[in-house]
Enzyme design. Structure first.
Site, PDB file in Angstrom:
ATOM      1  N   GLN A   1       0.506  -0.942   0.135  1.00 34.85           N
ATOM      2  CA  GLN A   1      -0.094  -0.368  -0.044  1.00 34.85           C
ATOM      3  C   GLN A   1       0.006   1.505  -0.052  1.00 34.85           C
ATOM      4  OE1 GLN A   1      -2.399   1.230   3.934  1.00 34.85           O
ATOM      5  NE2 GLN A   1      -4.139   0.658   1.732  1.00 34.85           N
ATOM      6  N   GLY A   2       0.554   1.889  -0.926  1.00 32.52           N
ATOM      7  CA  GLY A   2       1.586   3.469  -0.837  1.00 32.52           C
ATOM      8  C   GLY A   2       0.834   4.215  -1.144  1.00 32.52           C
TER       9      GLY A   2
ATOM     10  N   SER B   1       0.833   6.755   2.572  1.00 34.60           N
ATOM     11  CA  SER B   1       1.276   7.509   3.660  1.00 34.60           C
ATOM     12  C   SER B   1       2.413   7.980   3.192  1.00 34.60           C
ATOM     13  CB  SER B   1       1.811   6.714   4.798  1.00 34.60           C
ATOM     14  OG  SER B   1       0.421   6.258   5.492  1.00 34.60           O
TER      15      SER B   1
ATOM     16  N   GLU C   1     -10.549  -2.101   6.901  1.00 37.45           N
ATOM     17  CA  GLU C   1      -9.870  -3.228   8.126  1.00 37.45           C
ATOM     18  C   GLU C   1      -9.809  -2.441   9.128  1.00 37.45           C
ATOM     19  OE1 GLU C   1      -5.760  -0.865   7.121  1.00 37.45           O
ATOM     20  OE2 GLU C   1      -6.804   0.577   7.032  1.00 37.45           O
TER      21      GLU C   1
END
Lengths: 290, 377
Positions: free
Chosen positions: B121-122, B124, B239
């Site tokens: 996951q990119g 932050s 999530e």
């Protein structure tokens, strides 16, 4: 399983019914009047509760009861806690079917719980050994207390119904805090716009909703461990909730006039029932190594 | 209020339990946490096993009740958790399923389900953490490609990922939520550099990802250009919904072991410690019920787990930290020995009040969206 954990339509209707009844028969003016006349049990209200089935809720229909179960009793007691309804509610509910007149609200029943008895003088029937009972100057203006030299253990069901009352207080305290945070203005805006206040309110909700899940689950399973867990969570939600609600109210929270202290004091009384939190923690600890 | 299984649920549970009893021992021992290729192979291998047995898509297609049963029974059987498959199965995958084209679904979803590809996951960035919409990684359109330059941080599994779900800024002049686009970035593209970050626990759980003029085909865009914020939020609550079910079951098991250890080393005689363990048991019982309650309410209200997940996460993250602090009380001097059980868990528990939305951000969410308080400052 889990997807049917929520309230059925009948359970929602029951909850609404009890809330409406209490709003009608025990509005805020009645609450404040009761504070001004400590120790007096409102018999008319007691009979109205009896007629509505509050005490006979779990009694089988064949015995003249409503024939419902623990979950419904928990919902009714949650509403009672929310309204700060005074009187020996748990003892009378548990006496329904065993003590004549208890189910219908003609008779008020007090019971020894630990080393305390609530509403000893106002009650018609007392269960347990009250020889040598000494009156206390009760911290809660709505709960007269006596101390007894011969303590008695509590019924797990009394623990569960107490937890339900604590849950009701916790939810009400969250509402009171949020109401105040929305309307009270300082620095040109509602204090609820400040994160420091928002986070107090958020914690009130988190504790109450976690307690709700624990209390409702214990009502479904009736498991002694689940009941002990429910009591610990609900005590925390009510006592901490009252403290935080008081803090959100600022100076008003410290006054006799605001209702916050009534919730806090009742929450303390309820938290002291049935051996207090120590007994529930020890019960759960013991179960871990069984 | 009903907590019993329906006949369908009971049958699913029984069949699953029977299957797990054979499949879990065959999966082999957990690899060393520092062995990233080994962990990747182990996690993908378990996903392949699930695929062959018909359980691969349980997170996507099964009812929430069956998903809860799956997570509960898997954890009880000691099965591997999603691990390196986390982003693929629980975020990027559901996002592609909900917002992707048929061609995109056909391209990316089967390899996730078959345990062939790992996603990371990119989101932050060094200057966009809690304030995610402040992200600045820039994507400029050039023919059939986007040219991406910038950097991402806290990217779990970046070292072993095949794909990255990447949020980029495509319109720097638009209001900040409206200039963001969702891209699938192949991690082997030219200009991608991964630098592992060492956590306070000493391991490399996540990484920094540097992007220098990386060309990403426009065909890798999911959703419309500049609509990436909405595309992402569609599944972000996922999530916070059921993702921690297995962990709660695991915490309850740890608690029992802790009590056993305390009995053995004599610390059980300390009533303060004993009561702390009792209270933790109440806490994890309640968290388990809260998960069931949230799933039940979400189902009754039309499906998506909402902000109730924030309530759960606030409480769970603290409970987990308390659990391992109490473990330290049980261990005594052993709490300072990294080779003892629970000591590394205690260190890694510190991330729980930070990752996936800090506790402070969660309280803001509760205050604004559940309590209706004015936007904070």
């Amino acid at each position: 399983m889990s997807v049917r954990f929520g309230l059925t339509d009948d359970q929602k209707a029951l909850r609404t019914g009890v809330r409406r009844l209490l709003e009608r028969r025990f509005p805020r003016e009645a609450l404040r009047a009761a504070v001004d006349a400590p120790g007096r049990l409102d018999r008319e209200l007691w009979r109205a509760l009896g007629e509505a089935g509050f005490f006979a809720l779990r009694l089988p229909e064949a015995e003249g009861g409503v024939g419902l179960g623990r979950p419904e009793a928990v919902l009714a007691f949650e509403e009672a806690g929310r309204a700060l309804l005074p009187g020996p509610l748990v003892a009378t509910h548990l006496a329904a079917g065993a003590v004549p007149g208890a189910a219908g609200g003609e008779v008020a029943v007090a019971a020894v719980d630990g080393e305390l008895v609530e509403w000893l003088e106002a009650a018609d029937v007392v269960r347990g050994d009250v020889r040598g009972a000494v009156p206390l100057r009760s911290v809660d203006p709505l709960t007269p207390l006596h101390r007894v030299p011969h303590p008695a253990a509590a019924d797990p069901l009394a623990v569960l119904l107490t937890a339900a009352e604590q849950l009701g207080s916790a939810v009400r305290l969250r509402e009171l805090a949020v109401q105040h945070a929305r309307t009270r203005q300082q620095f040109g805006r509602p204090i609820g716009a400040f994160q420091a206040v928002q986070h107090l309110c958020a914690d009130l909700l988190v504790r109450a909703e976690t307690a709700r899940a624990a209390v409702y689950a214990a009502a479904v399973t009736g498991d002694p461990g689940d009941i002990a867990a429910a009591r610990l969570l609900a005590d925390e939600a009510a006592v901490r909730g009252a403290r935080d609600c008081l803090q959100v109210h600022g100076g008003m929270g410290f006054t006799w006039e605001a209702d916050v202290h009534l919730h806090l004091k009742r929450a303390w009384v309820r938290a002291g029932r049935s051996g207090g939190v120590t007994e529930s923690e020890e019960l759960l600890a013991a179960a871990l190594v069984r | 209020m009903d907590l019993s299984d329906t006949p369908e649920e009971a049958a699913f549970r029984a069949r699953l339990r029977e299957w797990l009893a054979e499949a879990v021992p065959a999966a082999g021992p957990e690899p060393d946490p520092a062995d990233w290729p080994g962990r990747r192979a182990h996690d993908l291998g378990w996903q392949r096993t699930l695929y062959d047995a018909g359980y691969a898509d349980v997170h996507w297609d099964a009812s929430p009740a069956l998903r809860m049963i799956f997570l509960e029974e898997s954890e009880k059987a000691g099965a591997p958790y999603v691990g390196a498959n986390f982003v693929g199965l629980l975020h990027a995958g559901p996002t592609i399923a909900a917002e992707g084209t048929d061609a995109q679904r056909a391209r990316w979803l089967p390899p996730i389900l078959r345990g062939e590809q790992v996603w990371c996951q990119g989101f932050s960035e060094p200057d966009a953490g809690s304030d995610l919409a402040a992200l600045r990684t820039r994507a400029r359109r050039d023919g059939d490609d986007y040219v991406v330059t910038g950097g991402k941080i806290w990217t779990s599994h970046a070292e072993v990922a095949d794909w990255c779900e990447l949020l980029v800024r495509t319109d720097p002049d638009a209001p900040r939520h409206r200039g963001i686009t969702w891209l699938a970035l192949p991690m082997d593209a030219a200009g991608v550099t991964v630098r592992p970050l060492r956590t306070l626990a000493g391991s490399t759980e996540f990484a920094e990802v540097f992007l220098d003029e990386v060309r990403v085909p426009a065909a890798n865009r999911v959703g419309a250009e500049n609509d990436g914020w909405r595309v992402t939020m569609v599944t972000l609550s996922f999530e916070r919904g059921t993702a921690f079910v297995g962990e709660v079951v695991a915490c309850r098991r740890v608690l029992r072991r802790l009590a056993g250890a305390a009995r053995e080393n004599g610390r059980w005689d300390d009533p303060v410690l004993r009561r702390a363990l009792g209270r933790l048991d109440a806490e994890f019982r309640a968290l388990w019920r809260l998960t069931q309650w949230n799933v039940s309410e979400a189902t009754a209200n039309g499906g998506v787990p909402g902000v109730a997940g924030s309530v759960f996460k606030l409480r769970y993250s603290t409970a987990r930290q308390d659990l391992y602090d109490t473990a330290a009380d049980v261990l005594g001097a052993g709490a300072l020995d990294l080779d003892r059980p629970w000591v590394l868990d205690r260190l890694s528990s510190l991330s729980y009040t930070i990752a996936a939305g800090t506790s402070q951000i969660q309280r803001n969410i509760v205050a604004e969206r559940m309590l209706g308080l004015p936007k904070g400052r």
